[in-house]
Design a protein around this motif. Structure first.
Motif, PDB file in Angstrom:
ATOM      1  N   LEU A 281       0.822  -1.206   0.000  1.00 50.08           N
ATOM      2  CA  LEU A 281       0.000   0.000   0.000  1.00 50.08           C
ATOM      3  C   LEU A 281       0.863   1.266   0.000  1.00 50.08           C
ATOM      4  N   ARG A 282       2.072   1.150   0.512  1.00 50.02           N
ATOM      5  CA  ARG A 282       3.023   2.272   0.463  1.00 50.02           C
ATOM      6  C   ARG A 282       3.780   2.287  -0.857  1.00 50.02           C
ATOM      7  N   TYR A 283       4.323   1.134  -1.224  1.00 54.68           N
ATOM      8  CA  TYR A 283       5.265   1.033  -2.340  1.00 54.68           C
ATOM      9  C   TYR A 283       4.581   1.127  -3.700  1.00 54.68           C
ATOM     10  N   GLU A 284       3.445   0.459  -3.875  1.00 54.73           N
ATOM     11  CA  GLU A 284       2.684   0.481  -5.138  1.00 54.73           C
ATOM     12  C   GLU A 284       1.201   0.649  -4.807  1.00 54.73           C
ATOM     13  N   PRO A 285       0.803   1.818  -4.323  1.00 52.42           N
ATOM     14  CA  PRO A 285      -0.573   1.988  -3.843  1.00 52.42           C
ATOM     15  C   PRO A 285      -1.598   1.969  -4.968  1.00 52.42           C
ATOM     16  N   PRO A 286      -2.833   1.561  -4.671  1.00 51.83           N
ATOM     17  CA  PRO A 286      -3.878   1.576  -5.690  1.00 51.83           C
ATOM     18  C   PRO A 286      -4.379   2.986  -6.003  1.00 51.83           C
ATOM     19  N   VAL A 287      -4.270   3.907  -5.042  1.00 54.38           N
ATOM     20  CA  VAL A 287      -4.739   5.280  -5.234  1.00 54.38           C
ATOM     21  C   VAL A 287      -3.523   6.207  -5.252  1.00 54.38           C
ATOM     22  N   HIS A 288      -3.325   6.928  -6.360  1.00 63.37           N
ATOM     23  CA  HIS A 288      -2.128   7.769  -6.495  1.00 63.37           C
ATOM     24  C   HIS A 288      -2.359   9.232  -6.173  1.00 63.37           C
ATOM     25  N   MET A 289      -3.558   9.739  -6.442  1.00 65.07           N
ATOM     26  CA  MET A 289      -3.791  11.174  -6.262  1.00 65.07           C
ATOM     27  C   MET A 289      -5.197  11.444  -5.759  1.00 65.07           C
ATOM     28  N   THR A 334       9.044  -6.007   5.915  1.00 62.98           N
ATOM     29  CA  THR A 334       9.212  -5.916   7.373  1.00 62.98           C
ATOM     30  C   THR A 334       9.394  -4.463   7.820  1.00 62.98           C
ATOM     31  N   ARG A 335       9.080  -3.510   6.959  1.00 60.20           N
ATOM     32  CA  ARG A 335       9.304  -2.092   7.268  1.00 60.20           C
ATOM     33  C   ARG A 335       8.553  -1.700   8.547  1.00 60.20           C
ATOM     34  N   PRO A 336       9.247  -1.101   9.525  1.00 58.17           N
ATOM     35  CA  PRO A 336       8.559  -0.653  10.747  1.00 58.17           C
ATOM     36  C   PRO A 336       7.899   0.712  10.531  1.00 58.17           C
ATOM     37  N   ASP A 337       6.974   1.082  11.420  1.00 57.80           N
ATOM     38  CA  ASP A 337       6.372   2.415  11.412  1.00 57.80           C
ATOM     39  C   ASP A 337       5.890   2.806  10.017  1.00 57.80           C
ATOM     40  N   ASN A 338       5.055   1.953   9.448  1.00 63.92           N
ATOM     41  CA  ASN A 338       4.660   2.141   8.044  1.00 63.92           C
ATOM     42  C   ASN A 338       3.327   2.890   7.940  1.00 63.92           C
ATOM     43  N   GLN A 339       3.332   4.159   8.328  1.00 60.02           N
ATOM     44  CA  GLN A 339       2.115   4.974   8.275  1.00 60.02           C
ATOM     45  C   GLN A 339       1.960   5.559   6.864  1.00 60.02           C
ATOM     46  N   HIS A 340       1.649   4.702   5.919  1.00 62.58           N
ATOM     47  CA  HIS A 340       1.555   5.099   4.503  1.00 62.58           C
ATOM     48  C   HIS A 340       0.265   5.874   4.224  1.00 62.58           C
ATOM     49  N   LEU A 341       0.185   6.392   3.002  1.00 60.42           N
ATOM     50  CA  LEU A 341      -0.997   7.125   2.547  1.00 60.42           C
ATOM     51  C   LEU A 341      -1.775   6.319   1.511  1.00 60.42           C
ATOM     52  N   GLY A 342      -1.603   4.998   1.549  1.00 56.23           N
ATOM     53  CA  GLY A 342      -2.216   4.131   0.540  1.00 56.23           C
ATOM     54  C   GLY A 342      -3.726   4.231   0.456  1.00 56.23           C
ATOM     55  N   PHE A 343      -4.376   4.530   1.579  1.00 61.60           N
ATOM     56  CA  PHE A 343      -5.828   4.721   1.594  1.00 61.60           C
ATOM     57  C   PHE A 343      -6.196   6.153   1.988  1.00 61.60           C
ATOM     58  N   GLY A 344      -5.233   7.090   1.838  1.00 65.19           N
ATOM     59  CA  GLY A 344      -5.486   8.454   2.267  1.00 65.19           C
ATOM     60  C   GLY A 344      -5.271   8.586   3.763  1.00 65.19           C
ATOM     61  N   SER A 345      -5.918   9.607   4.365  1.00 65.32           N
ATOM     62  CA  SER A 345      -5.817   9.840   5.799  1.00 65.32           C
ATOM     63  C   SER A 345      -6.895  10.834   6.178  1.00 65.32           C
ATOM     64  N   GLY A 346      -7.159  10.961   7.475  1.00 63.46           N
ATOM     65  CA  GLY A 346      -8.153  11.922   7.929  1.00 63.46           C
ATOM     66  C   GLY A 346      -9.573  11.391   7.778  1.00 63.46           C
ATOM     67  N   ILE A 347     -10.537  12.313   7.737  1.00 58.80           N
ATOM     68  CA  ILE A 347     -11.949  11.908   7.740  1.00 58.80           C
ATOM     69  C   ILE A 347     -12.358  11.166   6.469  1.00 58.80           C
ATOM     70  N   HIS A 348     -11.572  11.327   5.384  1.00 56.64           N
ATOM     71  CA  HIS A 348     -11.915  10.663   4.128  1.00 56.64           C
ATOM     72  C   HIS A 348     -11.078   9.403   3.884  1.00 56.64           C
TER      73      HIS A 348
END
Length: 399
Positions: A281-289, A334-348
């Motif tokens: 989800l970090r490296y090759e996410p389905p949602v880019h923009m 095995t990447r630690p602390d992987n707070q990716h933006l693969g699904f966005g963030s926040g209320i949406h």
């Protein structure tokens, strides 16, 4: 070297779909905020993207653009702001059960496993196969149709509708074809919505245990969706529940085939799979923009984003930001602390994320033993046209 103010045009150019990552590097190096030739702003750094995704002064509603699309209908709740967004999202999520408790999606793990095994059984003696058409597309669409209660014989109708809706939601700046795409997307949304509302009406007072039954037979009047809201919610659930997952599974299979050492490790250590899905989800996410619109002038990283302008957040670029992730261009399950933006963030945060995670873990877990002896027949494979929801259109392999 091309000017930085053409970056959005170049990123969304189909020629760069197989590998937009060098352009994301160029974007981050050009500065946290880069104004584009068309007057929009492009942002590709992790911390700035995260700040804007959590900023209440930033809208998702295209009607807040300084020049909103002419005759644009009320957008689905994915593109509404609070409090209306919160109300509709809460009503839509109600049939899933209380937040943070095992709900309908978790209870579907068995069904997801069953559908996965059925699909793989059908591929038993076939080679070559197309991971997209033969597996990654039919799995989530079958699951979401079962969740909603769509009869199996009607499932093929959803692909055409879905493709049109996704194309209309894209962020490509080519104005010539955007009106045509918007019209086709709106027509598909109307047709799919009418179909799903009609199906729900058939279950009024005759529930069949699916989500359409739950929506139409909601006992609390304050919690009922109108027909229009039901149509929008069901369409959005279907799109969110399978479009992201098709790309997540396909991008995952392609990434593992390109990293045979990690593929072999996951075969030997299946407990790493949930973490591997997060890394995908970090490296090759389905949602880019994602597009956002400031409701007032907003200062970010020394730049003012004027009220009503189009701001494009390049989530996939933020996922590769070296200021946030160590060695970001390396695929590390095995990447630690992987707070990716693969699904966005926040209320949406992506509505279909819990379902997509379970499906990806199940699908890739079942695929991995087969992929270890598979050959990738085309690299790069042909990609879908959408720049926002990026993934291969076909992924042919020989087992």
């Amino acid at each position: 070297m091309a000017a930085a103010d053409t970056l959005l045009e170049r990123i969304t150019d189909y020629a760069n779909r197989p590998n937009p990552y060098p352009l994301y590097t160029e974007l981050r190096e050009a500065g946290p905020v880069v104004r584009q030739a068309d007057g929009s702003y492009l942002i590709g750094t992790y911390h700035e993207i995260t700040a804007l995704l959590h900023d209440p002064r930033i809208s998702t509603d295209p009607r807040n653009l300084a020049t909103p699309p002419e005759g644009a209908p009320k957008p689905p709740f994915l593109r509404l702001d609070d409090p209306e967004h919160h109300r509709l999202r809460s009503l839509a999520m109600r049939p899933f059960g209380p937040p943070h408790s095992p709900g309908r999606i978790d209870a579907m793990r068995g069904q997801i496993t069953e559908v996965t095994e059925e699909l793989l059984q059908n591929l038993q003696d076939r080679t070559p196969i197309d991971i997209v058409d033969d597996f990654a597309y039919p799995l989530p669409v079958t699951v979401i149709c079962r969740l909603l209660g769509v009869p199996q014989e009607d499932e093929p109708r959803f692909r055409q509708w879905s493709d049109a809706i996704v194309a209309s939601a894209d962020v490509r700046p080519d104005k010539e074809s955007s009106a045509e795409r918007d019209q086709a997307g709106e027509q598909a949304r109307i047709e799919m919505g009418q179909y799903l509302v009609n199906l729900a009406e058939q279950r009024r007072d005759h529930p069949t245990g699916d989500m359409l039954s739950a929506y139409i037979n909601e006992p609390d009047p304050a919690m009922r969706l109108t027909h229009e809201e039901l149509a929008e919610t069901a369409v959005l659930l279907l799109i969110a529940g399978h479009e992201t997952t098709v790309n997540l599974i396909t991008n995952g299979a392609l990434t593992l085939l390109r990293h045979p050492d990690q593929l072999d490790r996951l075969r030997r250590e299946p407990d790493l799979l949930p973490a591997a899905v997060e890394e995908l989800l970090r490296y090759e996410p389905p949602v880019h923009m994602r597009q956002r619109i400031p409701l007032a002038d907003v200062d970010i990283a020394g730049t003012t984003l004027p009220k009503g302008t189009s701001v494009v957040l390049a989530l996939a670029s933020g996922n590769r930001d070296p200021k946030r992730f160590h060695d970001p261009d390396r695929f590390d399950p095995t990447r630690p602390d992987n707070q990716h933006l693969g699904f966005g963030s926040g209320i949406h945060l992506c509505y279909g994320a819990p379902l997509a995670r379970i499906e990806a873990q199940t699908a890739l877990g079942a695929l991995i033993p087969r992929l270890t002896s598979a050959t990738l027949l085309q690299d790069p494979p042909p990609y879908r046209h959408a720049a926002m929801l990026r993934g291969p259109r076909h992924l042919p392999i020989r087992l």
